[in-house]
Design a protein around this motif. Structure first.
Motif, PDB file in Angstrom:
ATOM      1  N   ALA A 125    -119.435 -54.457  20.800  1.00 55.99           N
ATOM      2  CA  ALA A 125    -118.271 -54.306  21.270  1.00 55.99           C
ATOM      3  C   ALA A 125    -118.216 -53.566  22.682  1.00 55.99           C
ATOM      4  CB  ALA A 125    -117.714 -54.042  20.155  1.00 55.99           C
ATOM      5  N   LEU A 126    -119.028 -52.472  22.272  1.00 60.84           N
ATOM      6  CA  LEU A 126    -118.728 -50.729  22.977  1.00 60.84           C
ATOM      7  C   LEU A 126    -119.038 -51.302  24.206  1.00 60.84           C
ATOM      8  CD1 LEU A 126    -119.159 -48.020  20.432  1.00 60.84           C
ATOM      9  CD2 LEU A 126    -117.019 -48.726  21.850  1.00 60.84           C
ATOM     10  N   ARG A 127    -120.393 -52.099  24.349  1.00 60.79           N
ATOM     11  CA  ARG A 127    -120.997 -52.345  25.746  1.00 60.79           C
ATOM     12  C   ARG A 127    -120.009 -53.477  26.608  1.00 60.79           C
ATOM     13  NH1 ARG A 127    -125.808 -51.320  22.331  1.00 60.79           N
ATOM     14  NH2 ARG A 127    -127.446 -50.069  23.416  1.00 60.79           N
ATOM     15  N   GLU A 128    -119.644 -54.293  26.074  1.00 64.04           N
ATOM     16  CA  GLU A 128    -119.037 -55.313  26.133  1.00 64.04           C
ATOM     17  C   GLU A 128    -117.785 -54.655  27.335  1.00 64.04           C
ATOM     18  OE1 GLU A 128    -116.702 -59.706  24.888  1.00 64.04           O
ATOM     19  OE2 GLU A 128    -117.778 -58.892  23.342  1.00 64.04           O
ATOM     20  N   ILE A 129    -117.288 -54.020  26.273  1.00 63.07           N
ATOM     21  CA  ILE A 129    -116.216 -52.736  27.371  1.00 63.07           C
ATOM     22  C   ILE A 129    -116.781 -52.505  28.008  1.00 63.07           C
ATOM     23  CG2 ILE A 129    -114.317 -51.183  26.659  1.00 63.07           C
ATOM     24  CD1 ILE A 129    -114.085 -52.002  23.752  1.00 63.07           C
ATOM     25  N   LEU A 130    -117.778 -51.733  28.588  1.00 65.69           N
ATOM     26  CA  LEU A 130    -117.877 -51.196  29.326  1.00 65.69           C
ATOM     27  C   LEU A 130    -118.392 -51.871  30.321  1.00 65.69           C
ATOM     28  CD1 LEU A 130    -119.871 -48.380  27.286  1.00 65.69           C
ATOM     29  CD2 LEU A 130    -117.752 -47.710  28.188  1.00 65.69           C
ATOM     30  N   ARG A 176    -115.322 -53.279  32.463  1.00 69.48           N
ATOM     31  CA  ARG A 176    -114.712 -51.581  33.454  1.00 69.48           C
ATOM     32  C   ARG A 176    -115.812 -51.679  34.143  1.00 69.48           C
ATOM     33  NH1 ARG A 176    -111.934 -47.567  29.552  1.00 69.48           N
ATOM     34  NH2 ARG A 176    -110.693 -48.573  28.566  1.00 69.48           N
ATOM     35  N   GLY A 177    -117.081 -52.214  34.328  1.00 69.17           N
ATOM     36  CA  GLY A 177    -118.076 -52.039  35.365  1.00 69.17           C
ATOM     37  C   GLY A 177    -118.689 -50.661  35.449  1.00 69.17           C
ATOM     38  N   ILE A 178    -118.875 -50.363  33.921  1.00 69.40           N
ATOM     39  CA  ILE A 178    -119.433 -49.401  33.501  1.00 69.40           C
ATOM     40  C   ILE A 178    -121.053 -49.176  32.552  1.00 69.40           C
ATOM     41  CG2 ILE A 178    -119.397 -46.912  32.401  1.00 69.40           C
ATOM     42  CD1 ILE A 178    -117.052 -47.116  32.542  1.00 69.40           C
ATOM     43  N   ALA A 179    -121.578 -48.997  33.712  1.00 69.27           N
ATOM     44  CA  ALA A 179    -123.231 -49.089  32.839  1.00 69.27           C
ATOM     45  C   ALA A 179    -123.641 -48.452  30.779  1.00 69.27           C
ATOM     46  CB  ALA A 179    -124.318 -48.680  33.753  1.00 69.27           C
ATOM     47  N   ALA A 180    -123.951 -49.298  30.592  1.00 67.31           N
ATOM     48  CA  ALA A 180    -123.368 -49.064  28.785  1.00 67.31           C
ATOM     49  C   ALA A 180    -124.742 -48.329  28.588  1.00 67.31           C
ATOM     50  CB  ALA A 180    -123.839 -50.141  28.190  1.00 67.31           C
ATOM     51  N   GLY A 221    -111.769 -52.407  11.163  1.00 63.78           N
ATOM     52  CA  GLY A 221    -110.333 -53.424  11.340  1.00 63.78           C
ATOM     53  C   GLY A 221    -111.120 -54.864  11.076  1.00 63.78           C
ATOM     54  N   ALA A 222    -109.544 -55.617  10.347  1.00 64.36           N
ATOM     55  CA  ALA A 222    -110.006 -56.963  10.612  1.00 64.36           C
ATOM     56  C   ALA A 222    -110.352 -57.788  11.555  1.00 64.36           C
ATOM     57  CB  ALA A 222    -108.748 -57.974  10.137  1.00 64.36           C
ATOM     58  N   PRO A 223    -110.984 -58.692  11.184  1.00 67.83           N
ATOM     59  CA  PRO A 223    -111.676 -59.720  12.521  1.00 67.83           C
ATOM     60  C   PRO A 223    -110.496 -59.869  13.784  1.00 67.83           C
ATOM     61  CG  PRO A 223    -112.505 -60.686  10.260  1.00 67.83           C
ATOM     62  CD  PRO A 223    -111.585 -60.025  10.145  1.00 67.83           C
ATOM     63  N   ILE A 224    -109.317 -60.133  13.150  1.00 70.29           N
ATOM     64  CA  ILE A 224    -108.569 -60.465  14.095  1.00 70.29           C
ATOM     65  C   ILE A 224    -108.157 -59.270  14.856  1.00 70.29           C
ATOM     66  CG2 ILE A 224    -106.245 -60.115  12.651  1.00 70.29           C
ATOM     67  CD1 ILE A 224    -105.422 -62.928  13.912  1.00 70.29           C
ATOM     68  N   ASP A 225    -107.956 -58.333  14.203  1.00 67.08           N
ATOM     69  CA  ASP A 225    -106.755 -56.428  14.976  1.00 67.08           C
ATOM     70  C   ASP A 225    -108.822 -56.284  15.393  1.00 67.08           C
ATOM     71  OD1 ASP A 225    -105.022 -56.575  13.424  1.00 67.08           O
ATOM     72  OD2 ASP A 225    -105.413 -55.437  11.694  1.00 67.08           O
ATOM     73  N   ARG A 226    -109.624 -56.464  15.079  1.00 66.77           N
ATOM     74  CA  ARG A 226    -110.618 -55.758  16.281  1.00 66.77           C
ATOM     75  C   ARG A 226    -110.826 -56.378  17.418  1.00 66.77           C
ATOM     76  NH1 ARG A 226    -114.335 -55.812  11.486  1.00 66.77           N
ATOM     77  NH2 ARG A 226    -114.674 -58.127  12.243  1.00 66.77           N
ATOM     78  N   HIS A 227    -110.870 -58.525  17.495  1.00 67.81           N
ATOM     79  CA  HIS A 227    -110.684 -59.433  18.511  1.00 67.81           C
ATOM     80  C   HIS A 227    -109.141 -58.284  19.870  1.00 67.81           C
ATOM     81  CE1 HIS A 227    -110.930 -62.478  21.646  1.00 67.81           C
ATOM     82  NE2 HIS A 227    -109.299 -62.457  21.565  1.00 67.81           N
ATOM     83  N   ALA A 228    -108.333 -57.735  19.095  1.00 67.24           N
ATOM     84  CA  ALA A 228    -107.345 -57.634  19.954  1.00 67.24           C
ATOM     85  C   ALA A 228    -107.546 -56.472  20.672  1.00 67.24           C
ATOM     86  CB  ALA A 228    -105.794 -57.648  18.878  1.00 67.24           C
ATOM     87  N   THR A 229    -108.358 -55.488  20.429  1.00 71.18           N
ATOM     88  CA  THR A 229    -108.416 -54.013  19.969  1.00 71.18           C
ATOM     89  C   THR A 229    -109.513 -54.261  21.514  1.00 71.18           C
ATOM     90  OG1 THR A 229    -108.259 -52.742  18.030  1.00 71.18           O
ATOM     91  CG2 THR A 229    -109.372 -51.900  19.615  1.00 71.18           C
ATOM     92  N   LEU A 230    -110.516 -55.082  21.120  1.00 70.22           N
ATOM     93  CA  LEU A 230    -111.658 -55.514  22.027  1.00 70.22           C
ATOM     94  C   LEU A 230    -110.795 -56.106  23.634  1.00 70.22           C
ATOM     95  CD1 LEU A 230    -114.515 -55.560  22.778  1.00 70.22           C
ATOM     96  CD2 LEU A 230    -114.552 -57.435  22.597  1.00 70.22           C
ATOM     97  N   GLU A 231    -110.286 -56.759  23.319  1.00 64.10           N
ATOM     98  CA  GLU A 231    -109.602 -57.275  23.969  1.00 64.10           C
ATOM     99  C   GLU A 231    -108.487 -56.290  25.417  1.00 64.10           C
ATOM    100  OE1 GLU A 231    -110.165 -60.066  26.069  1.00 64.10           O
ATOM    101  OE2 GLU A 231    -112.072 -60.183  24.208  1.00 64.10           O
ATOM    102  N   GLY A 232    -107.568 -55.602  24.511  1.00 66.58           N
ATOM    103  CA  GLY A 232    -106.706 -54.538  24.795  1.00 66.58           C
ATOM    104  C   GLY A 232    -107.819 -53.422  25.634  1.00 66.58           C
ATOM    105  N   LEU A 233    -108.817 -53.729  25.685  1.00 74.69           N
ATOM    106  CA  LEU A 233    -109.639 -52.241  25.768  1.00 74.69           C
ATOM    107  C   LEU A 233    -109.875 -52.873  27.166  1.00 74.69           C
ATOM    108  CD1 LEU A 233    -110.849 -50.585  22.588  1.00 74.69           C
ATOM    109  CD2 LEU A 233    -109.393 -49.058  24.367  1.00 74.69           C
ATOM    110  N   LYS A 234    -111.222 -53.998  27.336  1.00 74.41           N
ATOM    111  CA  LYS A 234    -111.901 -54.290  27.871  1.00 74.41           C
ATOM    112  C   LYS A 234    -110.328 -54.005  29.797  1.00 74.41           C
ATOM    113  CE  LYS A 234    -113.432 -58.028  27.395  1.00 74.41           C
ATOM    114  NZ  LYS A 234    -114.040 -59.735  26.867  1.00 74.41           N
ATOM    115  N   ARG A 235    -109.272 -54.573  29.558  1.00 82.80           N
ATOM    116  CA  ARG A 235    -108.063 -54.644  30.619  1.00 82.80           C
ATOM    117  C   ARG A 235    -107.624 -53.238  30.551  1.00 82.80           C
ATOM    118  NH1 ARG A 235    -107.507 -59.137  27.207  1.00 82.80           N
ATOM    119  NH2 ARG A 235    -107.860 -61.115  28.493  1.00 82.80           N
ATOM    120  N   THR A 236    -107.666 -52.399  30.226  1.00 87.25           N
ATOM    121  CA  THR A 236    -107.093 -51.100  30.263  1.00 87.25           C
ATOM    122  C   THR A 236    -108.203 -49.553  31.321  1.00 87.25           C
ATOM    123  OG1 THR A 236    -107.720 -49.623  28.249  1.00 87.25           O
ATOM    124  CG2 THR A 236    -106.339 -50.955  28.815  1.00 87.25           C
TER     125      THR A 236
END
Length: 642
Positions: free
Chosen positions: A630-635, A638-642, A592-607
C-alpha cells in the motif's frame, strides 16, 4: 456590469414612480447581489433602496441600509458626524418605528453609548446593555446588570431551563463564569473588593468545570476560551496561580492542535508574566519546556535561546533564595540546574563562574571544596558560538486576547439570530466593505423568517410556510458566503428546524466554514434521522480539512459505525499534513477494516502532504507485506520512488 446596474436602477425608479415599491426593492436587491462593484456604484444602488423601503413602511430594513450608507459616508469623509439626525445620515422618524435593539445599535454607531445601554436594557438584552454601560464608564449601572445576569444564569432555573448551579449544564456554567468575571471587573471599578473577590472565586470554579466538559466532548477550542479567560482573571486580580494555570493549558491545547508558532508565542507571554511576578522557578520550568518543544520542531536557534533564558532564570532563583534567607540547598540546586543548561550549550566560561559562585556559598565544607575543584577545571576554557534567537517575526501571528467574556455572552443572548449576528458585522468598520455588504443582504433575508424582537422574550421559530422555508435555505447560503465565525450560531439554530431543506442547506453551508466549532453541527448532522441530511453532513466532513481539524476528524473515524462517514473523515485526514494525522492513517493501513484501508489508500494517493511521505519512507521496510504494498502504491501515485 454598469449597463446592468443602470438597467435595474431605472427599472426600480419606474416601479417606485408607480407606487410599486415591492418591485422596486426586488430590482435593487437583485443588483445589490453584485457585491464586488465599486463603493460609489454600490451606494448608488442603496440610496434608492433605502428610500423605497422607507416608503413601503419597512423601517427595520430601511434603517439597516442607512447603517451601511452612514459607514460609507464616514469612511469617505463626505460628512462630519453631528449626531443621529445630522451628519451620520440616520432618519429620526425611522428610529421611532424600530425595536429597541435597533435604536440601541444606531445610537452606539452615532457615539452615544450611554443611550445605547438604556435602549438595550429596554430590549431585555442585559449583557449588551452592561457592555455599553461599561463603555460609557457607568460602572455602577454595569455592575447591577452583570449581577442580575449572574442571578439568571445561576438561579433556580438557569439559561435554557437549567437546574440550579450544582446541576447546571456545562454551557451554562461557562456563561455563568463569564458573567461572574464581568461582575468582578465592575465591582473592582466600584471599589467593592469583597464582591470582586467572591465573583472571581465563583468564576474560576465555573470555568474549570466548563473546560473539563468541553475537552471531554472534543471541543478543545471552547476549553481554550475558558483558559484564556482564566489568564485574564489572573492578570486583573494579580493572582499568578490563575495566570499560570491558564497559560499552561492554553499551550497544551495549542500543541495538541499543532499550532506550533502560537504555542511558542504563548510560552513567551507566560515567561514574561512569570518574570514580572518574580516567579522565577515557574519561569525557568516554562523556559525548559519551550526549549524542548522548539527542539522537537527543529527550531534550533529558538531552542538555544530558551535554554539560555532557562539558565538565567535558575540563577535568578538562586539569588532570590539567598536574598530571602532561604535554605542554601535550594539556591545550590538552582545553580546546578543553570550549570546543566549552560553545559548543554557549551558555555563553559559561565559554567566555571557558577561553580565558583557555588564554592563561596554557605554549604558544607566538603561540597564547597568539590565546587572549587570543579571551577578550577574550567580555567582557560572558551565558550562555543551560540546561534540563539527568539521566534522570527515572519513566523509570529496575532495572538491578542479576544474579549470572549463579552462576545460569547452577547452571542448567547442573541439566541442564534442571524439578523443580530449580521448587524454586528455590518456595523463593524474594521471589516472590509465586501463582508459588510454581504452582511447587509443577509440581514435583510433574515427579517423574512425571524420575528421582530420583543423585550426579554425567547426568540420564536417564526413562519413555517413554503416561502419561509425557501428564505431560510437562502439565508443558509448567504451566511456561508460571509465565512465568519459569527455565522455559526445562527446556522446552529437553523439546524434545529424540522424542514429537511433547511437542515441540508446548513450542512452545505458548513462545507466552507473552516472552524473546529463547525464540527459540532456537522456531527449532529451525521446522526440525523434523514438520510439526505446525513449524506450532506458526510460531504461537509470531507471538505473540512485544516491543520487543527485532526482531533474532530479522528473522533468521527473512531466513533462512527457507518463506513461512508468514516471514509469521508479519512479522506479529509489525508489532507491534514501533520505527523499526528500521518501516524493515524498509517495505523488505519495496518490495522483498519478493509473498507477503511481502501478509503485511506485512495485519499493518500490524491494528496500532496509531505508528512505521510516521510513516515512511509521511514517505516516501509519494517511494515507487514500488505502495508508495504500500500505504501509503495501511494508513493508511486505521487511520483515518488519507493
Amino acid at each position: 456590469m454598469l449597463d446592468e446596474i443602470h438597467y435595474y436602477r431605472e427599472r426600480a425608479r419606474q416601479a417606485a414612480a408607480r407606487g410599486n415599491y415591492d418591485d422596486a426593492i426586488l430590482a435593487l436587491i437583485t443588483i445589490a447581489q453584485q457585491t464586488q462593484i465599486s463603493e460609489n456604484e454600490y451606494v448608488s444602488i442603496l440610496r434608492p433602496l433605502e428610500a423605497a423601503m422607507s416608503k413601503r413602511g419597512d423601517a427595520r430594513s430601511a434603517l439597516t441600509v442607512q447603517w451601511y450608507l452612514s459607514q460609507s459616508e464616514r469612511s469617505q469623509s463626505e460628512r462630519s458626524g453631528r449626531g443621529i439626525d445630522g451628519g451620520l445620515g440616520y432618519d429620526l422618524r425611522l428610529l421611532q418605528e424600530v425595536p429597541h435593539v435597533d435604536r440601541a445599535r444606531t445610537m452606539a454607531a452615532a457615539g452615544d453609548v450611554a443611550a445605547a445601554g438604556r435602549e438595550m436594557e429596554e430590549a431585555g438584552l442585559v449583557a449588551a446593555a452592561a457592555i455599553y454601560r461599561e463603555k460609557a464608564g457607568q460602572w455602577q449601572e454595569a455592575r447591577a446588570l452583570w449581577s442580575r445576569l449572574s442571578q439568571v444564569l445561576r438561579g433556580p432555573r438557569g439559561a435554557g431551563g437549567a437546574a440550579p448551579e450544582r446541576g447546571m449544564r456545562n454551557a451554562d456554567a461557562y456563561h455563568a463564569a463569564l458573567a461572574q468575571f464581568n461582575l468582578a471587573r465592575c465591582a473592582k471599578q466600584c471599589n467593592d473588593a469583597g464582591q470582586a473577590r467572591d465573583a472571581i472565586v465563583a468564576a474560576v470554579r465555573l470555568l474549570e468545570e466548563a473546560a473539563d466538559h468541553f475537552e471531554s466532548v472534543g471541543q478543545r477550542e471552547r476549553a481554550f476560551d475558558c483558559f484564556q479567560v482564566l489568564v485574564q482573571i489572573g492578570r486583573e486580580g494579580g493572582m499568578f496561580e490563575n495566570i499560570l494555570e491558564g497559560y499552561v493549558n492554553c499551550i497544551r491545547i495549542l500543541r495538541e492542535d499543532h499550532l506550533k508558532y502560537f504555542a511558542l508565542q504563548y510560552f513567551e507571554d507566560a515567561l514574561s508574566v512569570a518574570k514580572e511576578h518574580k516567579e522565577y522557578s515557574a519561569a525557568a520550568t516554562l523556559a525548559r519546556e519551550a526549549a524542548e518543544y522548539a527542539r522537537a520542531l527543529s527550531l534550533h536557534s529558538a531552542s538555544t535561546y530558551y535554554t539560555t533564558v532557562q539558565a538565567e532564570l535558575w540563577h535568578d532563583v538562586a539569588v532570590q533564595q539567598i536574598e530571602r534567607g532561604g535554605p542554601p540547598e535550594i539556591a545550590e540546586n538552582a545553580l546546578l540546574a543553570a550549570i546543566v543548561s549552560l553545559g548543554e550549550l557549551g558555555q563553559f566560561v559561565r559554567v566555571g563562574a557558577l561553580y565558583e559562585e557555588l564554592s563561596r556559598m554557605d554549604l558544607e565544607p566538603v561540597r564547597k571544596a568539590h565546587y572549587a575543584r570543579a571551577a578550577g577545571r574550567y580555567a582557560g576554557v572558551r565558550d562555543e558560538m551560540l546561534n540563539a534567537a527568539q521566534l522570527p517575526s515572519h513566523l509570529r501571528q496575532d495572538n491578542h486576547v479576544t474579549e470572549v467574556w463579552h462576545l460569547d455572552l452577547v452571542e448567547w443572548e442573541q439566541q442564534g439570530s442571524a439578523a443580530e449576528a449580521c448587524a454586528d458585522l455590518l456595523l463593524n468598520p474594521a471589516l472590509p466593505d465586501l463582508i459588510r455588504r454581504k452582511a447587509l443582504l443577509t440581514r435583510l433575508t433574515a427579517f423574512a423568517v425571524e420575528p421582530v424582537p420583543t423585550s426579554g422574550a425567547i426568540m420564536s421559530d417564526g413562519p413555517s410556510d413554503a416561502a419561509a422555508t425557501n428564505a431560510r435555505v437562502r439565508l443558509c447560503e448567504q451566511l456561508s458566503q460571509l465565512q465568519m465565525y459569527a455565522v455559526l450560531s445562527p446556522l446552529e439554530r437553523l439546524f434545529t428546524r424540522p424542514e429537511r431543506q433547511v437542515r441540508v442547506a446548513v450542512m452545505t453551508a458548513m462545507q466552507s466554514l473552516f472552524f473546529k466549532r463547525s464540527f459540532v453541527t456537522v456531527r449532529a448532522g451525521l446522526t440525523d434521522p434523514d438520510p439526505a441530511v446525513v449524506e450532506h453532513a458526510a460531504r461537509a466532513v470531507e471538505s473540512l480539512y485544516f491543520p487543527h481539524a485532526f482531533d474532530p476528524l479522528a473522533r468521527i473515524v473512531r466513533e462512527s459505525s457507518q463506513a461512508p462517514i468514516r471514509a469521508a473523515a479519512l479522506r479529509a485526514l489525508a489532507h491534514v499534513d501533520s505527523r499526528e494525522a500521518a501516524e493515524f492513517l498509517l495505523g488505519i493501513l495496518e490495522h483498519g477494516a478493509p473498507i477503511d484501508r481502501h478509503a485511506t489508500l485512495e485519499g493518500l494517493k490524491r494528496t500532496r502532504g509531505a508528512r505521510f511521505v516521510e513516515l512511509a519512507r521511514a517505516s516501509i521496510t519494517s511494515s507487514p507485506p500488505d502495508v508495504q504494498h500500500a505504501l509503495r502504491e501511494i508513493l508511486r501515485a505521487r511520483g515518488i520512488a519507493a
